[in-house]
Design a protein around this motif. Structure first.
Motif, PDB file in Angstrom:
ATOM      1  N   ALA A  80       7.381 -53.887 -40.569  1.00 43.54           N
ATOM      2  CA  ALA A  80       7.342 -55.346 -40.496  1.00 43.54           C
ATOM      3  C   ALA A  80       6.489 -55.816 -39.317  1.00 43.54           C
ATOM      4  CB  ALA A  80       8.757 -55.917 -40.387  1.00 43.54           C
TER       5      ALA A  80
ATOM      6  N   PHE B  18       9.081 -59.293 -45.999  1.00 45.39           N
ATOM      7  CA  PHE B  18       9.439 -57.871 -46.053  1.00 45.39           C
ATOM      8  C   PHE B  18      10.387 -57.629 -47.206  1.00 45.39           C
ATOM      9  CE2 PHE B  18      11.752 -53.999 -45.236  1.00 45.39           C
ATOM     10  CZ  PHE B  18      10.769 -53.143 -44.751  1.00 45.39           C
ATOM     11  N   VAL B  59      15.501 -53.348 -44.284  1.00 48.37           N
ATOM     12  CA  VAL B  59      15.526 -54.810 -44.349  1.00 48.37           C
ATOM     13  C   VAL B  59      16.125 -55.376 -43.049  1.00 48.37           C
ATOM     14  CG1 VAL B  59      16.761 -56.721 -45.476  1.00 48.37           C
ATOM     15  CG2 VAL B  59      15.492 -55.060 -46.848  1.00 48.37           C
ATOM     16  N   ALA B  62      13.607 -54.892 -40.258  1.00 48.08           N
ATOM     17  CA  ALA B  62      12.512 -55.869 -40.384  1.00 48.08           C
ATOM     18  C   ALA B  62      12.975 -57.253 -39.951  1.00 48.08           C
ATOM     19  CB  ALA B  62      12.011 -55.899 -41.827  1.00 48.08           C
ATOM     20  N   SER B  69      13.479 -61.136 -44.735  1.00 47.08           N
ATOM     21  CA  SER B  69      13.554 -59.818 -45.365  1.00 47.08           C
ATOM     22  C   SER B  69      14.553 -59.803 -46.500  1.00 47.08           C
ATOM     23  CB  SER B  69      13.991 -58.771 -44.337  1.00 47.08           C
ATOM     24  OG  SER B  69      13.169 -58.845 -43.213  1.00 47.08           O
ATOM     25  N   CYS B  95      19.506 -61.791 -43.593  1.00 48.45           N
ATOM     26  CA  CYS B  95      18.768 -61.080 -44.631  1.00 48.45           C
ATOM     27  C   CYS B  95      19.317 -61.490 -45.986  1.00 48.45           C
ATOM     28  CB  CYS B  95      18.850 -59.560 -44.444  1.00 48.45           C
ATOM     29  SG  CYS B  95      20.516 -58.907 -44.364  1.00 48.45           S
TER      30      CYS B  95
END
Ligand code: TPP
Ligand code: SF4
Ligand code: MG
Lengths: 263, 364
Positions: A80, B18, B59, B62, B69, B95
């Motif tokens: 990321a 992401f 996730v 990120a 994400s 998320c």
């Protein structure tokens, strides 16, 4: 200078007296400092175990995650935001048992992170159960009659799975370890630095290495320099019992993931 | 457009950059669509992970870089994610997790719809916690609610779930894609503030990794600095109570719903695919004395909405499970709650719901 990287307000740490983890953490921090990386952009990530407590003592952003999953979290961070520098602390159980799948896939992807595995051949945090690196014959609370499963060789595993940089040292080889970590940090792609180390509390006590120095003595006397061995031993010769190779196993430039795009 | 694609497009419209996932029917089109779209979006990353544990881990990682994400999965993958979902809750990581539900337990019915994970989403990870779960009943809602999920995740710093199912995920409908969607990013972490010190709403400000705040994130019980403090009962209690109440106290604010006919005597309470049959019965067949409450927010459960029906004689709850939310509803009302449970993958038929209303009339 290294003090700038430590959370003074979290000390003293939880490690037992004589534990190898503190030494390794110091070597890693010394190497990180030598890279000149911005502290703001350096992220430490770990799973669960004594080894995985290291990031909590370091003054950067950090993720202390779930058992075995550090590398998967690290993959998300690095993909990321490739401009961040990502270093993972893990243990032999964290990396090779519950996290084995993430480990080999990160090597295969050659994701640009550096993984430092504190391999004490035991589940330290949970009180000394056998791990995938417990040598045959060694006792633990779950191998009371001696381990009878073949252990993993973490360095060989990483190499076979595709990592760009793989080295193995011990908590005795402070200088070489620091140098190798530095090389790992500076090598694009996946780097594994396996560090064999003493856990006097959970491993040493049951395996005749009661004093930290006992295991250090073993590490020193049974670590065989890979380069030297390959130069001197006839091809196919087995290493002496209980000995193991140390040194740089591979340094290469396979395609990598998670590096910033060239501008 | 297909529901799964609409969900992916809703995420992209909300600025999702992401996606980490692992293929599983009937959710795979979400990942495939992201794999096609994301490489063409600057700064976005699609990655197929080695399993669903890794997917949700990536996730969460990120998300700490500040990226919006998401992952998408179904039953077996959802089960694998449970430990790290608890980690996202404990670390207050925003998320979005899409679950295109299929028939379980186990591998069950990969290609058939179900709503059997609606309790798992709230209770499947260990310990006490709360999350936000949304349930779309159309392709348009797949788009809208996925986009909205990101705002809720950021606002409350929590995982937010889009609990769709195979029918909605694979259904094709025309939808309207707005020029832009509302985007609410997390409150920033004020200068000098501790990273886990709550604001008045119980939610802390957020600072992304790499911005110099040196945030130690741990799944262990921690103090406002993020430092582990695992044996102090008061610390644990105040942390967990805050994580729960930041969401539960806002339940009526979070609630997204539709009410049709508050004067009804027989009130359907529905979410997801069964909403479609309920609408058929109430709005098209105009079955007398009926109305409905459609929950687009299932968790936190907006129980206050149940008192919006002054004449209600019974709540009728059609679900594609053996009566999971019916039980939750029962806790909050004094009139009968009648589950109309259907598993196997088929939607309820209008006749089944008409029968249920008639039977309810006979009961009273
Ligand atoms: C899913 C899960 N299973 C088991 C545990 C319990 N557990 C905590 S640490 C650990 C082993 C740690 O061993 P290692 O990775 O070698 O780290 P060390 O403590 O030796 O440094 C285990 C099994 C856990 N925390 N989570
Ligand atoms: S149990 Fe072993 S690994 Fe853990 S802190 Fe003590 S000595 Fe170190
Ligand atoms: Mg260990």
């Amino acid at each position: 200078m290294r003090d700038d990287w430590l959370r003074e307000d979290r000390l003293p740490h939880i490690y037992c007296a004589g534990c190898g983890n503190g030494t390794i953490m110091n070597c890693v921090l010394e190497a990180v400092e030598k890279t000149g990386w911005d502290q703001k952009k350096t992220i430490f990530i770990s799973g669960i175990g004594c080894s995985s407590r290291a990031p909590g003592y370091i003054l950067t952003d950090s993720l202390h995650t779930t058992h075995g999953r550090a590398i998967a979290f690290a993959t998300g961070v690095k993909m990321a935001n490739p401009s961040l520098h990502v270093v993972v602390f893990t243990g032999d159980g964290d990396l090779a048992a519950i996290g084995g799948n993430h480990f080999i896939h990160a090597c295969r992807r050659n994701i640009d992170i550096t993984v430092v595995c504190m391999n004490n051949h035991i589940y330290g945090m949970t009180g000394g159960q056998g791990s995938p690196t417990t040598p045959i014959g060694k006792t633990s609370t779950t191998t009371p009659y001696g381990a009878d499963e073949a252990p993993f060789d973490l360095a060989e595993l990483a190499m076979a799975a595709g990592a760009n940089y793989v080295a193995r040292w011990t908590s005795f080889h402070v200088k070489q370890l620091t140098d190798s970590v530095l090389t790992g940090l500076n090598t694009p792609g996946f780097s594994l630095i396996e560090v064999r180390c003493q856990c006097p509390t959970s491993y040493g006590r049951r395996n005749k290495y009661r004093e930290p120095v006992d295991y250090m003595t073993y590490l020193k006397s049974h670590a065989v320099l890979k380069e030297k061995w390959e130069r001197s031993a006839a091809p196919g010769t087995e290493l002496p019992v209980d000995s193991f190779l140390v040194g740089e196993f591979v340094r290469r430039q396979r395609p990598v993931m998670g590096v910033p795009d060239e501008a | 457009m297909q529901g799964n694609i609409a969900s992916a497009e809703g995420a992209l419209a909300a600025g999702c950059t992401f996606f980490g996932g692992y293929p599983i029917t009937p959710s795979t089109e979400v990942a495939e669509h992201m794999a096609t779209r994301m490489p063409k979006i600057k700064g976005a990353c699609f990655i197929q992970m080695e399993d669903e544990i890794a997917s949700i881990a990536a996730v969460i990682g990120a998300a700490w870089t500040g990226a919006r994400s998401m992952t998408a999965t179904s039953g077996p993958g959802f089960s694998l994610m449970m430990e790290n979902i608890g980690y996202a809750v404990m670390t207050e990581t925003p998320c979005v997790i899409v679950n295109i539900q299929r028939g379980g337990p186990s591998t069950g019915q990969p290609t058939m719809a179900a709503q059997g994970d609606i309790m798992q989403v709230k209770f499947g990870s260990h310990g006490d916690y709360s999350i936000i779960a949304l349930a779309p009943s159309s392709v348009q809602e797949c788009f809208d609610l996925t986009a909205k999920a990101f705002n809720l995740a950021d606002r409350f710093r929590t995982p937010v779930f889009l609990m769709a199912d195979e029918v909605i995920g694979h259904m094709r409908e025309k939808i309207e894609i707005p020029d832009s969607v509302e985007i609410v990013r997390p409150k920033p972490l004020p200068e000098g503030a501790l990273p886990f010190a709550p604001g008045p709403d119980g939610v802390s400000g957020f600072a992304a990794f790499g911005t110099g705040r040196h945030i130690p994130v741990t799944g262990l019980t921690h103090d406002e600095r993020g430092y582990p403090d695992t044996t102090n009962p008061a610390r644990h209690e105040s942390l967990v109570r805050r994580l729960v109440s930041k969401i539960e106290d806002a339940r009526h604010d979070i609630a997204d719903y539709s009410i049709v006919n508050e004067e009804a005597e027989y009130v359907f309470v529905c979410y997801g695919a069964p909403v479609r049959t309920v609408r058929e019965v109430v709005e098209r067949l105009r079955l007398p004395d009926t109305g409905y409450l459609q929950l687009r927010t299932v968790w936190p459960f907006p129980e206050g909405l149940l008192s919006r029906f002054p004449k209600v004689k019974a709540f009728i709850v059609p679900e594609m499970n053996l009566g999971m939310m019916a039980r939750e509803i029962e806790r909050h009302v004094s009139v009968p709650v009648i589950p109309v449970s259907k598993i196997g993958g088929d939607l309820h038929t209008p006749e089944e719901l008409v029968e249920a209303v008639k039977a309810a009339g006979g009961l009273l």
